[in-house]
Design a protein around this motif. Structure first.
Motif, PDB file in Angstrom:
ATOM      1  N   CYS A 104       0.845  -1.198   0.000  1.00 36.91           N
ATOM      2  CA  CYS A 104       0.000   0.000   0.000  1.00 36.91           C
ATOM      3  C   CYS A 104       0.880   1.248   0.000  1.00 36.91           C
ATOM      4  CB  CYS A 104      -0.942  -0.002   1.200  1.00 36.91           C
ATOM      5  SG  CYS A 104      -0.084   0.138   2.783  1.00 36.91           S
ATOM      6  N   SER A 106       1.101   3.581   2.392  1.00 44.38           N
ATOM      7  CA  SER A 106       1.764   3.843   3.675  1.00 44.38           C
ATOM      8  C   SER A 106       3.089   3.102   3.768  1.00 44.38           C
ATOM      9  CB  SER A 106       0.871   3.393   4.836  1.00 44.38           C
ATOM     10  OG  SER A 106      -0.353   4.070   4.812  1.00 44.38           O
ATOM     11  N   ASN A 109       5.949   4.536   1.950  1.00 46.13           N
ATOM     12  CA  ASN A 109       6.570   5.703   2.589  1.00 46.13           C
ATOM     13  C   ASN A 109       7.465   5.272   3.755  1.00 46.13           C
ATOM     14  OD1 ASN A 109       5.707   7.717   0.851  1.00 46.13           O
ATOM     15  ND2 ASN A 109       3.667   7.723   1.769  1.00 46.13           N
ATOM     16  N   TYR A 132       0.081  14.298   4.310  1.00 49.62           N
ATOM     17  CA  TYR A 132      -0.467  12.994   4.711  1.00 49.62           C
ATOM     18  C   TYR A 132       0.320  11.916   3.968  1.00 49.62           C
ATOM     19  CZ  TYR A 132      -3.378   9.012   5.645  1.00 49.62           C
ATOM     20  OH  TYR A 132      -3.805   7.771   6.058  1.00 49.62           O
ATOM     21  N   HIS A 133       0.979  11.042   4.730  1.00 47.59           N
ATOM     22  CA  HIS A 133       1.784   9.991   4.097  1.00 47.59           C
ATOM     23  C   HIS A 133       1.303   8.592   4.466  1.00 47.59           C
ATOM     24  CE1 HIS A 133       4.708  12.787   2.422  1.00 47.59           C
ATOM     25  NE2 HIS A 133       4.731  13.423   3.579  1.00 47.59           N
ATOM     26  N   GLY A 134       0.265   8.480   5.316  1.00 50.58           N
ATOM     27  CA  GLY A 134      -0.265   7.156   5.628  1.00 50.58           C
ATOM     28  C   GLY A 134      -0.255   6.866   7.116  1.00 50.58           C
ATOM     29  N   GLU A 196       5.363  15.763  -0.603  1.00 49.20           N
ATOM     30  CA  GLU A 196       4.124  15.558  -1.352  1.00 49.20           C
ATOM     31  C   GLU A 196       4.049  16.752  -2.312  1.00 49.20           C
ATOM     32  OE1 GLU A 196       0.822  15.152   1.593  1.00 49.20           O
ATOM     33  OE2 GLU A 196      -0.359  14.673  -0.174  1.00 49.20           O
ATOM     34  N   ASP A 229       6.332  11.674  -2.731  1.00 47.67           N
ATOM     35  CA  ASP A 229       5.199  10.793  -2.429  1.00 47.67           C
ATOM     36  C   ASP A 229       4.177  10.985  -3.544  1.00 47.67           C
ATOM     37  OD1 ASP A 229       2.785   9.718  -1.641  1.00 47.67           O
ATOM     38  OD2 ASP A 229       2.971  10.322   0.449  1.00 47.67           O
ATOM     39  N   GLN A 232      -0.995   9.410  -4.295  1.00 55.33           N
ATOM     40  CA  GLN A 232      -2.290   9.872  -4.786  1.00 55.33           C
ATOM     41  C   GLN A 232      -2.209  10.451  -6.206  1.00 55.33           C
ATOM     42  OE1 GLN A 232      -5.891  12.894  -3.389  1.00 55.33           O
ATOM     43  NE2 GLN A 232      -4.483  12.180  -1.851  1.00 55.33           N
ATOM     44  N   LYS A 259      -2.374   3.151  -4.144  1.00 52.87           N
ATOM     45  CA  LYS A 259      -3.717   3.404  -4.674  1.00 52.87           C
ATOM     46  C   LYS A 259      -3.942   2.795  -6.059  1.00 52.87           C
ATOM     47  CE  LYS A 259      -4.590   7.637  -1.995  1.00 52.87           C
ATOM     48  NZ  LYS A 259      -5.853   7.443  -1.327  1.00 52.87           N
TER      49      LYS A 259
HETATM   50  C1  PLP Z   1      -0.190  11.253  -0.543  1.00 52.91           C
HETATM   51  C2  PLP Z   1      -0.531   9.971   0.137  1.00 52.91           C
HETATM   52  N1  PLP Z   1       0.458   9.211   0.651  1.00 52.91           N
HETATM   53  C3  PLP Z   1       0.212   8.045   1.272  1.00 52.91           C
HETATM   54  C4  PLP Z   1      -1.081   7.587   1.436  1.00 52.91           C
HETATM   55  C5  PLP Z   1      -1.333   6.288   2.147  1.00 52.91           C
HETATM   56  O1  PLP Z   1      -1.696   5.303   1.239  1.00 52.91           O
HETATM   57  P1  PLP Z   1      -2.486   3.989   1.726  1.00 52.91           P
HETATM   58  O2  PLP Z   1      -3.802   4.448   2.209  1.00 52.91           O
HETATM   59  O3  PLP Z   1      -2.553   3.131   0.497  1.00 52.91           O
HETATM   60  O4  PLP Z   1      -1.653   3.351   2.777  1.00 52.91           O
HETATM   61  C6  PLP Z   1      -2.142   8.345   0.929  1.00 52.91           C
HETATM   62  C7  PLP Z   1      -3.534   7.884   1.102  1.00 52.91           C
HETATM   63  O5  PLP Z   1      -4.483   8.607   1.071  1.00 52.91           O
HETATM   64  C8  PLP Z   1      -1.860   9.565   0.264  1.00 52.91           C
HETATM   65  O6  PLP Z   1      -2.839  10.318  -0.236  1.00 52.91           O
END
Ligand code: PLP
Length: 418
Positions: A104, A106, A109, A132-134, A196, A229, A232, A259
């Protein structure tokens, strides 16, 4: 509310722990088809979040079993290798690259932290306020999006520093202040910057061009890793394949993905320069389901679609249409829609309250709920932005239809009907 939906929501509250709840709308999804979510009461909602950008080409684009499902982590996989061939060719700057698949966004990252530290032999990681990185431990430690995570499970991963994020409207003084903060950390001790480029959950804010270039050049001068990152925003969400490509001559050491990459099946990947990807050895970021065959096969199928001329032509038409529609909406309702921010097919609409008795947050919720009742699914991001991330391949007519629903919802709010 419909009785079936009510029952499911009651069971959901009873059985599913709060930690899994993000949604604010009373939707129970039973199925999905093309750009629509289909609720338990058989109502169709045009999905303007693209399934949180996991399904950017719509749901069930190929409804058959030919992708197979045989996750097996102890051997090379044909689907994985075929997908890797395509993705490594997309690495910004055309450098020789390697990929490591995972599960995934997260965890990729987390991998970004691990690789940066292993590659440089340093510990400090720099991120940006509001990112937001997870929610895995590493990713959660990188995340400072207000209101998203409590600190009940502290201590977090150490040596992570957040500095202010500057969006495209920041002035030179604000950017200088961020650079000074970074320099105060001593750049020769920084392992990596995790950026990001378009700060999604804060309202789809593109980072200021100057700040991006300054931190990139600090990273080159002081031999720190520079990681984007792209969980998204990759796969053409902002126009180019990766959102970092909106910043000319910035070539990251790695990008993280999630995603959409698995075509609806959990998958993540970190794609980086070959020497950077050599920094960790076997099993140091391995998962039983990492790079599973079905996700790679579906991802590859989608990849071939988005490389086609038809897709690209439609994407660029949609980007133009959406920009015009957002512009008209803001001009029509300046007292409610203060601004819209974003790029490509990723936008946030900043909603203002027109009544002194409620805050902007409530106003935003009311408009989103009204749009929902009219058949459009969107959500609140940040405090009071409305998320606009339609499917990349949406039909022009449906894109306009979705925006017309939003227009009605804003009109109902501004004329005090809701
Ligand atoms: C920029 C970004 N990084 C990391 C994530 C985390 O991804 P996941 O939900 O697949 O763990 C998200 C999820 O919304 C995100 O938007």
């Amino acid at each position: 509310m419909n009785k079936i939906v009510e029952k499911y929501l009651a069971a959901d509250r009873e059985l599913i722990a709060p930690v899994q709840h993000i949604a604010e709308l009373p939707l129970v999804v039973k199925n999905a088809e093309g750009p629509y979510l289909i609720s338990a009461e058989n109502k169709r909602y045009l999905d303007f979040t693209s399934g949180a950008c996991t399904m950017s080409l719509g749901y069930g684009i190929k409804n058959d079993n030919e992708f197979g499902s045989f996750p097996f982590p102890y051997a090379s996989g044909v689907n994985q290798i075929e997908y890797a061939k395509k993705l490594t060719k997309k690495f910004p700057g055309g450098f020789l690259s390697q990929i490591a698949f995972s599960v995934c966004g997260s965890d990729t990252n987390d991998a970004a932290i691990k690789f940066s530290r292993a590659y440089t032999g340093r510990q400090k990681i720099v991120t940006f306020e509001g990112d937001y990185h997870g929610t895995t431990f590493g990713a959660a430690s990188l995340t400072t999006l207000p209101g998203r995570l409590s600190n009940k499970f502290a201590p977090m991963v150490g040596e992570i520093y957040s500095v202010p994020f500057c969006d495209e409207y920041a002035d030179d003084g604000q950017i200088d202040a961020v650079i000074e903060k970074i320099k105060a950390l001593d750049c020769n001790t920084i392992a990596g910057f995790i950026v990001e480029p378009i700060q999604g959950d804060m309202g789809m804010l593109p980072m200021h061009q100057r700040l991006m270039h300054e931190i990139y050049s600090l990273s080159r001068k002081h031999h720190c890793a520079f990681i984007a990152d792209e969980v998204q925003m990759a796969f053409y969400r902002t126009g180019p394949f990766f959102s970092i490509e909106n910043y000319p001559d910035v070539f990251p050491d790695a990008v993280t993905m999630g995603k959409h990459i698995g075509g609806g099946i959990p998958l993540g990947a970190i794609l980086g320069r070959k020497d950077f990807m050599q920094a960790l050895g076997p099993c140091e970021h391995a998962f039983s389901m990492a790079g599973n065959s079905e996700a790679c096969a579906r991802g590859l199928y989608n990849f071939n679609l988005i490389e086609s001329k038809d897709f690209q032509d439609n994407l660029h038409k949609n980007i133009e249409i959406l920009q015009n529609e957002l512009n008209s909406l803001q001009l029509k309702y300046p007292s409610v829609i203060e601004k819209y921010t974003g790029i490509g097919l990723a936008y946030g609409l900043w909603v203002k309250s027109i009544s002194s008795s409620e805050d902007d947050n409530e106003a935003c919720k009311k408009i989103i709920k009204r749009a929902f009742d009219l058949g459009l699914y969107t959500m609140r991001i940040g405090s009071n932005w409305i998320r606009i991330e339609p499917m990349l391949n949406l039909d022009e007519k449906l894109l306009k239809e979705g925006m017309a629903i939003l227009d009605r919802a804003v009109a109902d709010y501004s004329e005090h009907r809701i």
